[in-house]
Design a protein around this motif. Structure first.
Motif, PDB file in Angstrom:
ATOM      1  N   SER A   1      32.278  60.798  49.150  1.00 44.53           N
ATOM      2  CA  SER A   1      33.492  60.523  49.921  1.00 44.53           C
ATOM      3  C   SER A   1      34.322  59.396  49.330  1.00 44.53           C
ATOM      4  O   SER A   1      35.492  59.221  49.695  1.00 44.53           O
ATOM      5  N   VAL A   2      33.756  58.617  48.406  1.00 44.39           N
ATOM      6  CA  VAL A   2      34.470  57.467  47.836  1.00 44.39           C
ATOM      7  C   VAL A   2      35.522  57.953  46.853  1.00 44.39           C
ATOM      8  O   VAL A   2      35.241  58.733  45.939  1.00 44.39           O
ATOM      9  N   ARG A   3      36.747  57.492  47.051  1.00 43.16           N
ATOM     10  CA  ARG A   3      37.861  57.806  46.164  1.00 43.16           C
ATOM     11  C   ARG A   3      38.348  56.585  45.394  1.00 43.16           C
ATOM     12  O   ARG A   3      38.928  56.711  44.323  1.00 43.16           O
ATOM     13  N   LEU A   4      38.159  55.401  45.972  1.00 41.28           N
ATOM     14  CA  LEU A   4      38.695  54.157  45.419  1.00 41.28           C
ATOM     15  C   LEU A   4      37.569  53.136  45.297  1.00 41.28           C
ATOM     16  O   LEU A   4      36.779  52.968  46.232  1.00 41.28           O
ATOM     17  N   VAL A   5      37.494  52.472  44.152  1.00 46.20           N
ATOM     18  CA  VAL A   5      36.536  51.379  43.972  1.00 46.20           C
ATOM     19  C   VAL A   5      37.314  50.126  43.586  1.00 46.20           C
ATOM     20  O   VAL A   5      38.083  50.138  42.620  1.00 46.20           O
ATOM     21  N   ILE A   6      37.119  49.070  44.371  1.00 47.77           N
ATOM     22  CA  ILE A   6      37.730  47.772  44.071  1.00 47.77           C
ATOM     23  C   ILE A   6      36.643  46.854  43.541  1.00 47.77           C
ATOM     24  O   ILE A   6      35.601  46.667  44.177  1.00 47.77           O
ATOM     25  N   LEU A   7      36.878  46.286  42.372  1.00 49.79           N
ATOM     26  CA  LEU A   7      35.963  45.334  41.754  1.00 49.79           C
ATOM     27  C   LEU A   7      36.538  43.939  41.918  1.00 49.79           C
ATOM     28  O   LEU A   7      37.677  43.681  41.524  1.00 49.79           O
ATOM     29  N   ARG A   8      35.765  43.054  42.517  1.00 50.32           N
ATOM     30  CA  ARG A   8      36.214  41.689  42.748  1.00 50.32           C
ATOM     31  C   ARG A   8      35.068  40.720  42.452  1.00 50.32           C
ATOM     32  O   ARG A   8      33.958  41.157  42.162  1.00 50.32           O
ATOM     33  N   ALA A   9      35.358  39.433  42.530  1.00 55.46           N
ATOM     34  CA  ALA A   9      34.339  38.435  42.225  1.00 55.46           C
ATOM     35  C   ALA A   9      34.495  37.227  43.133  1.00 55.46           C
ATOM     36  O   ALA A   9      35.614  36.845  43.486  1.00 55.46           O
ATOM     37  N   GLU A  10      33.378  36.645  43.507  1.00 57.36           N
ATOM     38  CA  GLU A  10      33.395  35.424  44.295  1.00 57.36           C
ATOM     39  C   GLU A  10      33.553  34.210  43.380  1.00 57.36           C
ATOM     40  O   GLU A  10      33.143  34.227  42.217  1.00 57.36           O
ATOM     41  N   GLY A  11      34.154  33.136  43.920  1.00 56.18           N
ATOM     42  CA  GLY A  11      34.247  31.886  43.177  1.00 56.18           C
ATOM     43  C   GLY A  11      35.516  31.752  42.370  1.00 56.18           C
ATOM     44  O   GLY A  11      36.460  32.532  42.511  1.00 56.18           O
ATOM     45  N   LEU A  12      35.523  30.761  41.507  1.00 56.45           N
ATOM     46  CA  LEU A  12      36.715  30.424  40.740  1.00 56.45           C
ATOM     47  C   LEU A  12      36.935  31.339  39.542  1.00 56.45           C
ATOM     48  O   LEU A  12      38.058  31.472  39.067  1.00 56.45           O
ATOM     49  N   SER A  13      35.854  31.949  39.037  1.00 53.53           N
ATOM     50  CA  SER A  13      35.959  32.785  37.839  1.00 53.53           C
ATOM     51  C   SER A  13      35.559  34.215  38.151  1.00 53.53           C
ATOM     52  O   SER A  13      34.594  34.454  38.894  1.00 53.53           O
ATOM     53  N   PHE A  14      36.262  35.153  37.560  1.00 52.24           N
ATOM     54  CA  PHE A  14      35.871  36.553  37.655  1.00 52.24           C
ATOM     55  C   PHE A  14      34.514  36.748  36.981  1.00 52.24           C
ATOM     56  O   PHE A  14      33.559  37.212  37.589  1.00 52.24           O
ATOM     57  N   SER A  15      34.418  36.368  35.720  1.00 51.03           N
ATOM     58  CA  SER A  15      33.139  36.381  35.014  1.00 51.03           C
ATOM     59  C   SER A  15      33.284  35.622  33.709  1.00 51.03           C
ATOM     60  O   SER A  15      34.178  35.922  32.913  1.00 51.03           O
ATOM     61  N   ALA A  16      32.390  34.659  33.505  1.00 47.95           N
ATOM     62  CA  ALA A  16      32.396  33.865  32.277  1.00 47.95           C
ATOM     63  C   ALA A  16      31.760  34.591  31.106  1.00 47.95           C
ATOM     64  O   ALA A  16      31.603  34.017  30.031  1.00 47.95           O
ATOM     65  N   GLY A  17      31.396  35.862  31.311  1.00 48.23           N
ATOM     66  CA  GLY A  17      30.843  36.644  30.220  1.00 48.23           C
ATOM     67  C   GLY A  17      29.337  36.706  30.242  1.00 48.23           C
ATOM     68  O   GLY A  17      28.695  36.548  31.279  1.00 48.23           O
ATOM     69  N   LEU A  18      28.771  36.927  29.084  1.00 49.90           N
ATOM     70  CA  LEU A  18      27.332  37.096  28.955  1.00 49.90           C
ATOM     71  C   LEU A  18      26.594  35.794  29.258  1.00 49.90           C
ATOM     72  O   LEU A  18      27.019  34.719  28.849  1.00 49.90           O
ATOM     73  N   ASP A  19      25.502  35.909  29.993  1.00 52.18           N
ATOM     74  CA  ASP A  19      24.626  34.767  30.249  1.00 52.18           C
ATOM     75  C   ASP A  19      24.187  34.188  28.908  1.00 52.18           C
ATOM     76  O   ASP A  19      23.611  34.888  28.077  1.00 52.18           O
ATOM     77  N   ARG A  20      24.472  32.912  28.691  1.00 50.67           N
ATOM     78  CA  ARG A  20      24.216  32.294  27.376  1.00 50.67           C
ATOM     79  C   ARG A  20      22.739  32.287  27.001  1.00 50.67           C
ATOM     80  O   ARG A  20      22.397  32.133  25.829  1.00 50.67           O
ATOM     81  N   ALA A  21      21.857  32.467  27.981  1.00 51.52           N
ATOM     82  CA  ALA A  21      20.430  32.530  27.649  1.00 51.52           C
ATOM     83  C   ALA A  21      20.129  33.716  26.731  1.00 51.52           C
ATOM     84  O   ALA A  21      19.149  33.690  25.981  1.00 51.52           O
ATOM     85  N   MET A  22      20.979  34.741  26.768  1.00 50.22           N
ATOM     86  CA  MET A  22      20.767  35.902  25.903  1.00 50.22           C
ATOM     87  C   MET A  22      20.929  35.554  24.423  1.00 50.22           C
ATOM     88  O   MET A  22      20.429  36.258  23.550  1.00 50.22           O
ATOM     89  N   PHE A  23      21.633  34.449  24.135  1.00 49.96           N
ATOM     90  CA  PHE A  23      21.850  34.055  22.750  1.00 49.96           C
ATOM     91  C   PHE A  23      20.675  33.263  22.172  1.00 49.96           C
ATOM     92  O   PHE A  23      20.596  33.072  20.969  1.00 49.96           O
ATOM     93  N   SER A  24      19.781  32.780  23.022  1.00 48.16           N
ATOM     94  CA  SER A  24      18.662  31.974  22.552  1.00 48.16           C
ATOM     95  C   SER A  24      17.512  32.870  22.117  1.00 48.16           C
ATOM     96  O   SER A  24      17.399  34.013  22.574  1.00 48.16           O
TER      97      SER A  24
END
Length: 271
Positions: free
Chosen positions: A64-87
């Protein structure tokens, strides 16, 4: 000293509580689904577990879903990849980026990409409400949606190239489709910030509003889209998505075929 074996999680299933633990929440009301990034204390940094949750959400949406809204809580939408993945240690239970160079890394990345590709399904219209920083994977998640409503403080940046990597989360084609290959190369190659004013000017943003009006503006746009008959919108989206790969004559043929389908459906011919 040997390195302990790392266990790769199969990922969140259909349990919304599992999704929320990774940093994403789903709410469905009638024909609208709202997907919320909900780790504001980490600026909604992304991880493979989050991507598996997003992919699971895409698979679990009611018909039944026709519309999907993507949103984010807080000041930033997304700062990107978790930096722990680079270690070298990575995120507990996950392979680090360095480990993707061994084994079947392409298959693993293909799994990550699933979180970014279902937003383009022809039976859905997807709208991203973007505020603050949308960096790397965050930029690509915003690009995954059909439309972007941006707050006046938004700043996009594709940082992968400056880190010796490439954008690999299905963001390169929509970026090129929106701004052209030369502008896309300049944005990705420099990793610079793209402000709301520039995003509006070059076509990244469909609408720019004050931050306090962001959710309401996305909801209003969604309501306007839901006003169109579902099958007509599905056919129109498919026509527009396929247009870049067709010649004028091929596009005209696709238009004719789609219109005949709509007329047959409206008239009841063939039932």
């Amino acid at each position: 000293m040997s390195t302990p074996a790392r266990t790769t999680h199969s990922g969140p299933g259909a349990d919304p509580a599992d999704w929320e633990r990774t940093g994403v929440r789903l709410h469905v009301a009638d024909a609208t689904a709202t997907v919320t990034l909900c780790r504001p204390e980490r600026r909604n940094a992304q991880s493979p577990a989050l991507w598996r949750a997003l992919a699971a959400i895409g698979r679990s949406l009611p018909g039944s879903v026709r519309l999907v809204i993507l949103r984010a809580e807080g000041l930033s939408f997304s700062a990107g990849l978790d930096r722990a993945m680079f270690s070298p240690e990575g995120i507990p239970g996950e392979r680090s980026l360095l480990e993707l160079a061994t084994g079947d890394g392409e298959a693993e990345i293909a799994g990550f990409q699933e979180a970014f590709t279902w937003w383009r399904r022809p039976d859905l219209i997807t709208v991203a409400a973007v505020q603050g920083h949308a960096v790397g994977a965050g930029f690509q998640l915003a690009l995954a949606c059909d439309l972007r409503v941006c707050a006046e403080d938004v700043q996009f940046s594709m940082r992968e190239t400056s880190l010796g990597l490439v954008p690999d989360l299905a963001g390169t084609k929509p970026l090129v489709d929106l701004v052209g290959p030369a502008r896309a190369l300049e944005i990705c190659g420099t990793g610079r910030w793209v402000t709301a004013a520039e995003a509006d000017r070059i076509g990244l943003a469909n609408l720019v509003v004050p931050g306090t009006e962001l959710d309401a503006a996305a909801a209003d746009l969604g309501a306007a889209l839901l006003a169109a008959p579902r099958d007509a919108l599905i056919e129109t989206k498919a026509l527009l998505q396929g247009a870049p790969g067709r010649s004028h004559e091929q596009q005209q043929a696709a238009e004719r075929a789609a219109q005949v389908r709509r007329l047959r459906d409206l008239s009841g011919v063939g039932e």
